[in-house]
Design a protein around this motif. Structure first.
Motif, PDB file in Angstrom:
ATOM      1  N   THR A 119       0.828  -1.210   0.000  1.00  0.00           N
ATOM      2  CA  THR A 119       0.000   0.000   0.000  1.00  0.00           C
ATOM      3  C   THR A 119       0.862   1.260   0.000  1.00  0.00           C
ATOM      4  O   THR A 119       0.691   2.144  -0.841  1.00  0.00           O
ATOM      5  CB  THR A 119      -0.900  -0.001   1.262  1.00  0.00           C
ATOM      6  N   VAL A 120       1.809   1.342   0.921  1.00  0.00           N
ATOM      7  CA  VAL A 120       2.603   2.574   1.041  1.00  0.00           C
ATOM      8  C   VAL A 120       3.698   2.614  -0.028  1.00  0.00           C
ATOM      9  O   VAL A 120       3.987   3.677  -0.593  1.00  0.00           O
ATOM     10  CB  VAL A 120       3.210   2.700   2.457  1.00  0.00           C
ATOM     11  N   GLY A 121       4.286   1.457  -0.338  1.00  0.00           N
ATOM     12  CA  GLY A 121       5.324   1.410  -1.370  1.00  0.00           C
ATOM     13  C   GLY A 121       4.776   1.852  -2.723  1.00  0.00           C
ATOM     14  O   GLY A 121       5.389   2.658  -3.430  1.00  0.00           O
ATOM     15  N   GLY A 122       3.602   1.326  -3.073  1.00  0.00           N
ATOM     16  CA  GLY A 122       2.962   1.717  -4.328  1.00  0.00           C
ATOM     17  C   GLY A 122       2.692   3.214  -4.346  1.00  0.00           C
ATOM     18  O   GLY A 122       2.937   3.910  -5.340  1.00  0.00           O
ATOM     19  N   GLY A 123       2.203   3.739  -3.225  1.00  0.00           N
ATOM     20  CA  GLY A 123       1.923   5.181  -3.124  1.00  0.00           C
ATOM     21  C   GLY A 123       3.189   6.006  -3.258  1.00  0.00           C
ATOM     22  O   GLY A 123       3.191   7.077  -3.889  1.00  0.00           O
ATOM     23  N   THR A 124       4.270   5.503  -2.712  1.00  0.00           N
ATOM     24  CA  THR A 124       5.546   6.238  -2.779  1.00  0.00           C
ATOM     25  C   THR A 124       6.035   6.327  -4.225  1.00  0.00           C
ATOM     26  O   THR A 124       6.473   7.390  -4.680  1.00  0.00           O
ATOM     27  CB  THR A 124       6.580   5.535  -1.877  1.00  0.00           C
ATOM     28  N   VAL A 125       5.903   5.219  -4.952  1.00  0.00           N
ATOM     29  CA  VAL A 125       6.281   5.243  -6.373  1.00  0.00           C
ATOM     30  C   VAL A 125       5.402   6.246  -7.121  1.00  0.00           C
ATOM     31  O   VAL A 125       5.884   7.060  -7.917  1.00  0.00           O
ATOM     32  CB  VAL A 125       6.159   3.831  -7.000  1.00  0.00           C
TER      33      VAL A 125
ATOM     34  N   GLY B 251      -3.269   5.029   4.808  1.00  0.00           N
ATOM     35  CA  GLY B 251      -3.604   5.005   3.388  1.00  0.00           C
ATOM     36  C   GLY B 251      -2.381   5.241   2.520  1.00  0.00           C
ATOM     37  O   GLY B 251      -1.351   5.738   2.979  1.00  0.00           O
ATOM     38  N   SER B 252      -2.515   4.872   1.270  1.00  0.00           N
ATOM     39  CA  SER B 252      -1.387   4.823   0.350  1.00  0.00           C
ATOM     40  C   SER B 252      -0.739   6.190   0.102  1.00  0.00           C
ATOM     41  O   SER B 252       0.429   6.416   0.452  1.00  0.00           O
ATOM     42  CB  SER B 252      -1.894   4.212  -0.958  1.00  0.00           C
ATOM     43  N   LEU B 253      -1.458   7.109  -0.480  1.00  0.00           N
ATOM     44  CA  LEU B 253      -0.848   8.397  -0.848  1.00  0.00           C
ATOM     45  C   LEU B 253      -0.564   9.293   0.361  1.00  0.00           C
ATOM     46  O   LEU B 253       0.496   9.925   0.422  1.00  0.00           O
ATOM     47  CB  LEU B 253      -1.718   9.120  -1.886  1.00  0.00           C
ATOM     48  N   PRO B 254      -1.460   9.368   1.361  1.00  0.00           N
ATOM     49  CA  PRO B 254      -1.133  10.189   2.529  1.00  0.00           C
ATOM     50  C   PRO B 254       0.163   9.729   3.223  1.00  0.00           C
ATOM     51  O   PRO B 254       0.989  10.549   3.622  1.00  0.00           O
ATOM     52  CB  PRO B 254      -2.339  10.023   3.449  1.00  0.00           C
TER      53      PRO B 254
END
Ligand code: HSE
Length: 439
Positions: A14-20, A304-307
């Motif tokens: 979740t967070v890795g995908g958002g970071t990319v 959450g991913s992007l936050p």
């Protein structure tokens, strides 16, 4: 501009995908802020997480081998987003040993192994940044470590687990069941891999431990925190609190007292008129009382991913900026200089003073309220409000609900034991702590 900075990514969930996504989407703006371009040179993820970055060509090389990332000579900053205690600890220590800066969103890791990790980073002259570990996208660590550096921090109270807040909000607003609300929080990617960490207060305690150290300059002591989750909160408690003008929130509270530092996570009644009582759904909020600034409140998405990626990438930008400035004078990991941490005791919960909400099943006959009030009176506990509810159809006992004034927890435990021993009281006395959170 200077050469790009190369980062290595551990975890593409979740967070890795958002970071990319954030690094790709906002690449130009981020480079203008950081003074350098930031590129992901290498990433490690388990196969089943690779979908998280499907279609994003910004990650050139994905491996299953996290060790290859932390040992890759071209990687300058390792972003650890795999979570959990191990192997995150070993990977982070290896990255540090190899002279890499580390950015992590891993609150469990910092709360439990932060002292060891920061000492290693200090020795090696690298930074370990962890903004994303507490309250997701809210820049609370920056606020506490830098923005409030002038203050003597008096106390902090935070809604720092989005999943629990989501569940409590659903119970209050829609009368939904605990299980339904939890399932939804899991589907939305808010809950921990092990959701008992959310509902039993462990995740909030990880974050609170970090806040307590930043506030008071004490070593991280997760094992000393008092941890109680929301699993025993019933719909009737939510409704009773409402009638008294309160809301129930899972709070992390840390406070400096003359006797030591309080570090406690538990469901708490707070006055409904406080701003923080109106923080609903998955949102987080942290209320900090500083002696100079007074109360300040920080609100935003705590999961959450992007936050969460927002905080991760901000840490990367901080490190990139520091790479070109004075490396000896970085912001200290725990806000206070490493040699200046104090050995203040963390107070056991029975030493803590709070007010209480009490609920019990009492026989519906004369003298029972007087007997309960007598026990509280003998213990020096004063009652602020009392409601006797309607008995359930055909029941000989009625719910008796009261609010007390503040008292030391040990005294309350003794009084509760005496109340539970009364013939007229059935079962156990249900207690929830009450905090006014007044500045
Ligand atoms: N499980 C956490 C929460 C995620 O619900 O707040 C963010 O740490």
């Amino acid at each position: 501009m200077m050469e790009p900075v190369k980062v290595g990514l551990l975890g593409l969930g979740t967070v890795g995908g958002g970071t990319v996504t954030v690094l790709t989407r906002n690449r130009d703006e981020i480079a203008r802020r950081a003074g350098r371009d930031i590129v992901i040179a290498r990433a490690a993820a388990k196969a089943y997480n690779r979908d998280a970055i499907a279609g994003i060509e910004h990650v050139p090389s994905i491996t299953d081998d996290a060790w290859a990332v932390v040992r890759d000579p071209q990687v300058q900053i390792v972003i650890e987003l795999i979570g959990g205690y191990s192997p995150a600890r070993e990977l982070v220590l290896e990255a540090i040993a190899n002279g890499k800066h580390v950015v992590t969103a891993n609150k469990a890791l910092i709360a439990k192994h932060g002292n060891e990790i920061f000492a290693a980073a200090q020795r090696r002259g690298v930074t370990v940044a962890f903004e994303a570990a507490v309250a997701g996208g809210i820049p609370i660590i920056k606020a506490l470590r830098e923005g409030l550096a002038a203050n003597r921090i008096e106390w902090i109270a935070g809604i720092i687990n989005g999943t629990s807040n989501y569940i409590l909000t659903q119970m209050r607003d829609h009368g939904r069941s605990f299980d339904d609300a939890l399932a939804e929080a899991q589907a939305l990617g808010y809950a921990e891999a092990d959701p008992t960490f959310d509902v039993e207060g462990v995740d909030a305690a990880h974050k609170l431990t970090i806040l307590g150290s930043l506030a008071f300059g004490i070593p991280l002591q997760f094992d000393r925190a008092y941890v109680e989750g929301i699993t025993r909160i019933e719909a009737q408690d939510v409704a009773n609190a409402e009638e008294f003008g309160y809301r129930i929130k899972l709070l992390g509270i840390t406070r400096k007292t003359a006797r030591g530092v309080e570090l406690r996570v538990h469901p708490t009644l707070i006055p409904a008129r406080r701003l923080i009582a109106n923080v609903n759904g998955v949102m987080n909020a942290v209320l900090i009382e500083g002696d100079a600034v007074g109360p300040t409140l920080y609100y935003g998405a705590g999961a959450g991913s992007l936050p969460t990626a927002s905080a991760v990438v901000a840490d990367v930008v901080d490190i990139v900026r520091a790479l070109t400035t004075d490396p000896e004078n970085r912001v200290p990991h725990l806000a206070f200089q490493p040699g200046e941490l104090r050995d203040l005791p963390v107070l056991p919960i029975d030493e803590v003073e709070t007010a209480y909400y009490l609920r019990m099943q009492a026989a519906d006959r004369p003298g029972v309220i007087a007997a309960v009030a007598g026990i509280l009176g003998d213990a020096g506990i004063s009652i602020e409000a009392i409601h006797q509810k309607e008995p359930a159809e055909g029941d000989t006992h009625v719910p008796l609900v009261m609010l007390t004034h503040r008292v030391r927890e040990r005294q309350m435990n003794d009084a509760i034991a005496r109340i539970e021993a009364l013939d007229a009281v059935r079962g156990s006395v249900h207690r929830i702590r009450v905090e006014q959170l007044a500045g």
